[in-house]
Design a protein around this motif. Structure first.
Motif, PDB file in Angstrom:
ATOM      1  N   ALA A  40       0.842  -1.198   0.000  1.00 50.05           N
ATOM      2  CA  ALA A  40       0.000   0.000   0.000  1.00 50.05           C
ATOM      3  C   ALA A  40       0.877   1.247   0.000  1.00 50.05           C
ATOM      4  O   ALA A  40       1.944   1.264   0.619  1.00 50.05           O
ATOM      5  CB  ALA A  40      -0.904  -0.011   1.226  1.00 50.05           C
ATOM      6  N   PRO A  41       0.464   2.306  -0.696  1.00 53.55           N
ATOM      7  CA  PRO A  41       1.312   3.497  -0.828  1.00 53.55           C
ATOM      8  C   PRO A  41       1.618   4.189   0.493  1.00 53.55           C
ATOM      9  O   PRO A  41       2.607   4.904   0.590  1.00 53.55           O
ATOM     10  CB  PRO A  41       0.503   4.407  -1.765  1.00 53.55           C
ATOM     11  CG  PRO A  41      -0.893   3.881  -1.725  1.00 53.55           C
ATOM     12  CD  PRO A  41      -0.796   2.424  -1.462  1.00 53.55           C
ATOM     13  N   GLU A  42       0.778   3.988   1.505  1.00 52.21           N
ATOM     14  CA  GLU A  42       1.032   4.653   2.784  1.00 52.21           C
ATOM     15  C   GLU A  42       2.055   3.909   3.646  1.00 52.21           C
ATOM     16  O   GLU A  42       2.521   4.434   4.673  1.00 52.21           O
ATOM     17  CB  GLU A  42      -0.268   4.814   3.580  1.00 52.21           C
ATOM     18  CG  GLU A  42      -0.905   3.510   4.022  1.00 52.21           C
ATOM     19  CD  GLU A  42      -1.887   2.953   2.997  1.00 52.21           C
ATOM     20  OE1 GLU A  42      -2.689   2.073   3.365  1.00 52.21           O
ATOM     21  OE2 GLU A  42      -1.842   3.409   1.830  1.00 52.21           O
ATOM     22  N   VAL A  43       2.448   2.710   3.254  1.00 54.92           N
ATOM     23  CA  VAL A  43       3.425   1.945   4.019  1.00 54.92           C
ATOM     24  C   VAL A  43       4.802   2.599   3.901  1.00 54.92           C
ATOM     25  O   VAL A  43       5.213   3.007   2.814  1.00 54.92           O
ATOM     26  CB  VAL A  43       3.483   0.483   3.526  1.00 54.92           C
ATOM     27  CG1 VAL A  43       4.700  -0.248   4.094  1.00 54.92           C
ATOM     28  CG2 VAL A  43       2.203  -0.244   3.915  1.00 54.92           C
ATOM     29  N   VAL A  44       5.509   2.677   5.026  1.00 55.83           N
ATOM     30  CA  VAL A  44       6.873   3.217   5.027  1.00 55.83           C
ATOM     31  C   VAL A  44       7.780   2.207   5.710  1.00 55.83           C
ATOM     32  O   VAL A  44       7.822   2.111   6.938  1.00 55.83           O
ATOM     33  CB  VAL A  44       6.959   4.576   5.738  1.00 55.83           C
ATOM     34  CG1 VAL A  44       8.411   5.067   5.735  1.00 55.83           C
ATOM     35  CG2 VAL A  44       6.051   5.598   5.074  1.00 55.83           C
TER      36      VAL A  44
END
Length: 418
Positions: A34-38
Motif C-alpha cells: 500500500a502506498p502509505e506503508v513506510v
C-alpha cells in the motif's frame, strides 16, 4: 587507513569487478505494498559511483541495474522498485574511499561524498534529503523517497571539531569504523576471513581518547552512532557512554554472529536492543560463515536468500522482531544471495526485496512488523535528536564547510540543503 590496508582494499575491489548491466526495469515479483506503508533500510549506498568512479556503473535514475547477484560493481538501487517494496525511508550511506585523490584527505573525502549525495538528489527528483525526523515525516507524508545522510567510517575525524563539520555537511549518522582501525576506534578483526585477517587486523582495543570525545560530541549534536564493523570492545565502550545518556545505538548491517567476527554477537545485540537501538540485516553472502543446522528448515538452500532470512529470524528471536529491520548494503561491492531457496532470482537489486519480505512473512514475521520499520527508525531518530544539546546546534549548523581537505586553503563553502 594504512598503506597496507589501502592496497588490500584496492586489490579486493579489482579482483571482484563485474562488468555487465541491465538497462531494463526490474520485473514485478510480488504485488506492491500500500502506498502509505513506510519501510526502512538502514544502509544503502545510493551514490557509490561517486566513491568508486569508473569501477562502478550506473546510479538510480539511469536505468542501469545489476543483472545478477554476482555483479558487484553495478547499481542495485531503483526508485520504482523501492516503492513497490514499500521502502521509502533510507539511511543513504556515503563511503569515503581511501584518501588517494590529490589535495583531498580523509575528512575532505567524506565532505565531498556528502556533497555528491546532495548533488544526486538535485538531479534525481525521485529522492529527497531529510536532515532530521520531523523533516523526514513531512516529506514521507508527501509520498517521497526520503534519504537521511550517513557516513560509513570516521577516518576523517582527527579532532572533535571535525564531527561538527560532518554535521554541517549533512551527516546525521556516522559509522565509527569500517574495515580497518582508525583514529577513533578498533574495528572488528578478520572481516575478510582469517586468511586475510593477518594482513588487515590492527590493535586489539576499543575507543581511543579521541573516539570517546567524538562519541560524546555526536550525542550532543543528535547524530546517530552506528557501531557496525566495530570490535566488541568498541561497542561495549560506546554503550557505556550512550547508555547513561539515554541515546540508543544503531548496528546498521550485519549477519548473525555464528562464525564471522564482522557479525554482531547475541549478547551485544541484546544490549543494543534493550537500549532502544536497531539492528539492520545486511544482504551479504559471507564465505566465512554458514547457517548452523539448528537454524535451517526443510528445503533450506545455503548461499541463497534463505541465509538472509535465517539471519533475520535469528535476531528476531534473540532481541525481539521490533528491533530488527533491513540494512541491505545494496550497491556495495559484496557477495549477494545466489538464485534459489525463497528467492528464485537471488538478491540482485532492490527489485528482489518483495520476494525477501514475502519469505520473512512465510516464516512467521508479521506484515505489521515489516510495514512499521520506517516508524521505528523515525522514533529512533527522534530519541537521538531529543538527547542533543540545544546550545551547540546553532553554531554547528552555520559552520562553513570547505570543499577540500581541512588543512588546505579553504574555498567557498558547499551549498547545503538543510
Amino acid at each position: 587507513m594504512s598503506i597496507r590496508g589501502t592496497w588490500l582494499c584496492s586489490w579486493m575491489l579489482l579482483g571482484s569487478l563485474g562488468c555487465a548491466a541491465l538497462r531494463t526495469p526490474p520485473e514485478e515479483t510480488a504485488p506492491p505494498v500500500a502506498p502509505e506503508v513506510v519501510r526502512a533500510d538502514l544502509h544503502v549506498h545510493v551514490t557509490m559511483r561517486a566513491a568508486l568512479g569508473p569501477l562502478f556503473q550506473g546510479e538510480p535514475g539511469e536505468g542501469v541495474l545489476a543483472g545478477s547477484h554476482a555483479e558487484r560493481f553495478v547499481n542495485q538501487v531503483d526508485a520504482a522498485a523501492l516503492r513497490r517494496a514499500g521502502v521509502r525511508l533510507i539511511l543513504a550511506t556515503v563511503w569515503p574511499p581511501p584518501a588517494t585523490r590529490p589535495g583531498r584527505g580523509a575528512l575532505g573525502e567524506a565532505l565531498h561524498q556528502l556533497a555528491e549525495l546532495e548533488s544526486f538528489t538535485r538531479r534525481n527528483p525521485d529522492f529527497v534529503l531529510a536532515h532530521g525526523a520531523a523533516e523526514a515525516r513531512r516529506k514521507l507524508a508527501d509520498g517521497q523517497l526520503v534519504l537521511i545522510p550517513a557516513v560509513e567510517g570516521g577516518e576523517g575525524i582527527r579532532r572533535v571539531e571535525d564531527v561538527d563539520l560532518l554535521y554541517a555537511a549533512g551527516a546525521r549518522s556516522i559509522t565509527l569504523v569500517h574495515f580497518f582501525d582508525n583514529p577513533l576506534a578498533d574495528a572488528a578483526d578478520d572481516q575478510f576471513g582469517a586468511a586475510v585477517g593477518g594482513l588487515a587486523n590492527g590493535r586489539d582495543g576499543g575507543l581511543t581518547p579521541l573516539g570517546a570525545q567524538a562519541v560524546r560530541r555526536m550525542l550532543q549534536l543528535g547524530i546517530l552512532i552506528d557501531v557496525a564493523h566495530a570490535s566488541d570492545r568498541t561497542i561495549e565502550e560506546v554503550l557505556a557512554i550512550a547508555g547513561p545518556a539515554g541515546a540508543p545505538l544503531l548496528y546498521s548491517h550485519t549477519g548473525a554472529g555464528w562464525a564471522a567476527t564482522r557479525c554482531l554477537s547475541t549478547p551485544l545485540a541484546q544490549r543494543i536492543a534493550a537500549g532502544g537501538g536497531l539492528i539492520g540485516i545486511g544482504l551479504f553472502r559471507s564465505p566465512f560463515q554458514e547457517v548452523p543446522p539448528s537454524e535451517r528448515w526443510e528445503g533450506f538452500q545455503p548461499g541463497t536468500c534463505d541465509d538472509d532470512v535465517a539471519h533475520w529470524l535469528h535476531y528476531a528471536r534473540q532481541v525481539g522482531p521490533e528491533a530488527v529491520l533491513l540494512g541491505s548494503d545494496f550497491s556495495s561491492a559484496i557477495l549477494r544471495a545466489r538464485p534459489g531457496g525463497a528467492c528464485p532470482q537471488g538478491l540482485r537489486h532492490t527489485g528482489d526485496l518483495p520476494t525477501l519480505f514475502a519469505a520473512l512473512e512465510a516464516h512467521g514475521l508479521s506484515r505489521h512488523t515489516l510495514d512499521n520499520s520506517g516508524e521505528r527508525l523515525l522514533r529512533l531518530l527522534e530519541t537521538v535528536e531529543g538527547r542533543a544539546d540545544p546550545s551547540v546546534l546553532p553554531s554547528a549548523r552555520k559552520l562553513p564547510v570547505p570543499r577540500d581537505d581541512l588543512f588546505l586553503e579553504r574555498v567557498a563553502p558547499l551549498p547545503r540543503n538543510q
